[in-house]
Design an enzyme around this catalytic site. Structure first.
Site, PDB file in Angstrom:
ATOM      1  CE  LYS A 106      22.426  51.251  44.961  1.00 54.79           C
ATOM      2  NZ  LYS A 106      22.173  50.939  46.332  1.00 54.79           N
ATOM      3  CD  GLU A 162      17.568  46.182  50.885  1.00 54.72           C
ATOM      4  OE1 GLU A 162      18.782  46.442  50.912  1.00 54.72           O
ATOM      5  OE2 GLU A 162      16.696  47.001  51.202  1.00 54.72           O
ATOM      6  CG  ASN A 172      16.971  50.818  44.382  1.00 54.50           C
ATOM      7  OD1 ASN A 172      16.258  51.823  44.288  1.00 54.50           O
ATOM      8  ND2 ASN A 172      17.577  50.464  45.501  1.00 54.50           N
ATOM      9  N   GLY A 181      22.633  50.041  58.569  1.00 55.47           N
ATOM     10  CA  GLY A 181      23.584  50.493  57.552  1.00 55.47           C
ATOM     11  C   GLY A 181      23.666  51.998  57.669  1.00 55.47           C
ATOM     12  NE  ARG A 192      14.246  50.401  47.892  1.00 57.86           N
ATOM     13  CZ  ARG A 192      14.508  51.623  48.302  1.00 57.86           C
ATOM     14  NH1 ARG A 192      15.074  52.486  47.496  1.00 57.86           N
ATOM     15  NH2 ARG A 192      14.213  51.992  49.524  1.00 57.86           N
ATOM     16  NE  ARG A 208      17.005  59.166  56.467  1.00 58.55           N
ATOM     17  CZ  ARG A 208      17.066  57.988  55.852  1.00 58.55           C
ATOM     18  NH1 ARG A 208      17.149  56.861  56.546  1.00 58.55           N
ATOM     19  NH2 ARG A 208      17.015  57.929  54.530  1.00 58.55           N
ATOM     20  N   GLY A 214      25.674  46.103  60.451  1.00 58.02           N
ATOM     21  CA  GLY A 214      25.272  44.839  61.074  1.00 58.02           C
ATOM     22  C   GLY A 214      26.074  43.653  60.564  1.00 58.02           C
ATOM     23  CD  GLU A 215      25.140  42.335  55.350  1.00 57.77           C
ATOM     24  OE1 GLU A 215      26.063  42.337  54.512  1.00 57.77           O
ATOM     25  OE2 GLU A 215      23.948  42.525  55.046  1.00 57.77           O
ATOM     26  CG  HIS A 242      15.485  49.393  55.870  1.00 53.92           C
ATOM     27  ND1 HIS A 242      15.709  50.113  57.025  1.00 53.92           N
ATOM     28  CD2 HIS A 242      16.239  49.969  54.905  1.00 53.92           C
ATOM     29  CE1 HIS A 242      16.572  51.089  56.773  1.00 53.92           C
ATOM     30  NE2 HIS A 242      16.909  51.022  55.494  1.00 53.92           N
TER      31      HIS A 242
END
Ligand code: AMP
Length: 392
Positions: free
Chosen positions: A14, A379, A7, A205, A88, A236, A328-329, A177
């Site tokens: 990454k 991902e 990515n 996230g 990605r 954002r 979320g996690e 996403h």
């Protein structure tokens, strides 16, 4: 078979290297400040975290350093062990509805879509070209963030602006996403043991979006032409009245792209709280009685709830609500604030089961009308799995 997912960002790269026979991540790493002075990387391997400072004037050098360290750190013994590389790619426009093997014509398309994704696709291209240069005989794939959303109906992707802008400039909703939604929706089907499901997945996230999924396919999603649309995010704004743009231009003496940059980088949790774009900092602010932090969290939660409510109606009810990505996690507080506001839909979570971080968990209350899960996204693994399917 070993597959590497890559990515590439504008100043970073990454990677994760997977052994696909058991889908385990052998090593992963993050190369930062590529093209900027003061470059460094961290590589995680064998339970250790290796960090080194190394100047990387461009992505080609970053990839050279990465491949060199894979060998010198004993992660692999030869580059021949890398069977394929999955990249990605942020934007596949309306052309790519699935991952593809990279050919010259695919590269041309990715370059063409850089016009719609000027912040992301050029960096992805730099990453692909650098890896191609270093591993010319290894098959490579492009895994698009937009592909999952190509199943949306026109009704959901068209904007009510002059139709010729859609025809001439491809201005429409694309959504992002997608790799995460693809992974999580497959995981959900696996857990429940069915794939004919109606679900709403909250990928929240530092960037975030919500997706309505039916039978494993995207019905609607909250990000739009760009990732600026949708829910309130770390920096954002999410959806706002577009006429605010010209007002701020006039009042603050900014040009249009500077105002869009304010909406992208100085808004959301950061803009409202004035404290941080990190949800944990803003939650701490709430605990200390900071009213603006409370407003920021409330607005964020409200924006998530609004999309869940909309998609609940669009799907005609749901079988499952899923939380994934950083907040979320790992954010039981946020999850519980979101679900509290869904009481009129009969969706409820068990507060004890909800006290969980980063672990696949069923957090449904006994009397809930729909299942509620925390499903950690992956991902990188999804990119590797798609790549395996394509090269096998
Ligand atoms: P991501 O972009 O998916 O890496 O998510 C980053 C976001 O996750 C940041 O806003 C973090 O504050 C948030 N996050 C990580 N851990 C927690 C936590 N324990 N509670 C709330 N938010 C968290």
């Amino acid at each position: 078979m070993k597959i590497m997912s890559v990515n590439a960002g504008s100043s970073s790269l990454k990677f994760s290297l997977f052994e696909m026979s058991n889908e385990t991540c052998i090593a992963s790493g993050y190369f930062e400040r590529v093209g900027i002075e003061g470059g460094f990387y961290t590589i995680k391997f064998n339970g250790e975290k290796i960090k080194e400072e190394v100047e990387m004037p461009n992505h080609v050098v970053a990839v050279e350093v990465l491949l060199d360290r894979l060998i010198s750190l004993g992660i692999i013994s030869s580059l021949d062990e890398i069977d394929a590389v999955g990249h990605r790619v942020a934007h596949g426009g309306d052309k790519f509805d699935k991952s593809v093997v990279i050919t010259d014509s695919v590269m041309e398309d990715i370059r063409r879509f850089a016009e719609i994704a000027p912040l992301h696709n050029p960096a992805n291209i730099a990453g692909i070209e650098a890896v191609q240069k270093a591993l010319p005989n290894v098959p490579m794939t492009a895994v698009f963030d937009t592909a999952f959303h190509q199943t949306m109906d026109k009704l959901n992707y068209i904007y009510a602006i002059p139709y010729e802008y859609y025809e001439k400039y491809s201005i429409r909703k694309y959504g992002f996403h997608g790799t995460s939604y693809s992974y999580v929706s497959k995981k959900l089907a696996e857990i429940v043991g069915r794939d004919d499901l109606k679900s709403i997945i909250c990928h929240i996230g530092s960037g975030g979006s919500i997706c309505a999924v039916k039978n494993g396919k995207c019905v609607n999603t909250s990000m739009g032409y760009s990732p600026l649309d949708g829910i309130v995010m770390g920096t954002r704004s999410g959806n706002i009245d577009p006429s605010i743009t010209t007002v701020i231009m006039d009042k603050e003496g900014l040009n249009a792209s500077e105002v869009i940059s304010v909406f992208n980088k100085k808004s959301g949790l950061l803009g409202l709280s004035g404290v941080s774009n990190d949800c944990r900092d803003v939650e701490n602010g709430v605990k200390e009685g900071n009213e603006r932090c409370k407003l920021a969290i409330d607005k964020f939660v409200q924006s998530v709830v609004n999309y869940i409510a909309q998609y609940y109606v669009e799907l005609g009810g749901i079988d499952a609500l899923v939380f994934t990505a950083g907040i979320g996690e790992n954010g039981p507080e946020i999850r519980s604030q979101v679900v509290e506001k869904l009481a009129c839909l009969g969706i409820k979570i068990d507060s004890e089961k909800n006290n969980v971080r980063g672990k696949l968990t069923d957090i449904t209350a006994d009397d809930s009308s729909a299942k509620v899960f925390v499903i950690p996204t992956d991902e990188e693994l999804m990119i590797a799995k798609d790549t395996l399917d394509l090269v096998r």
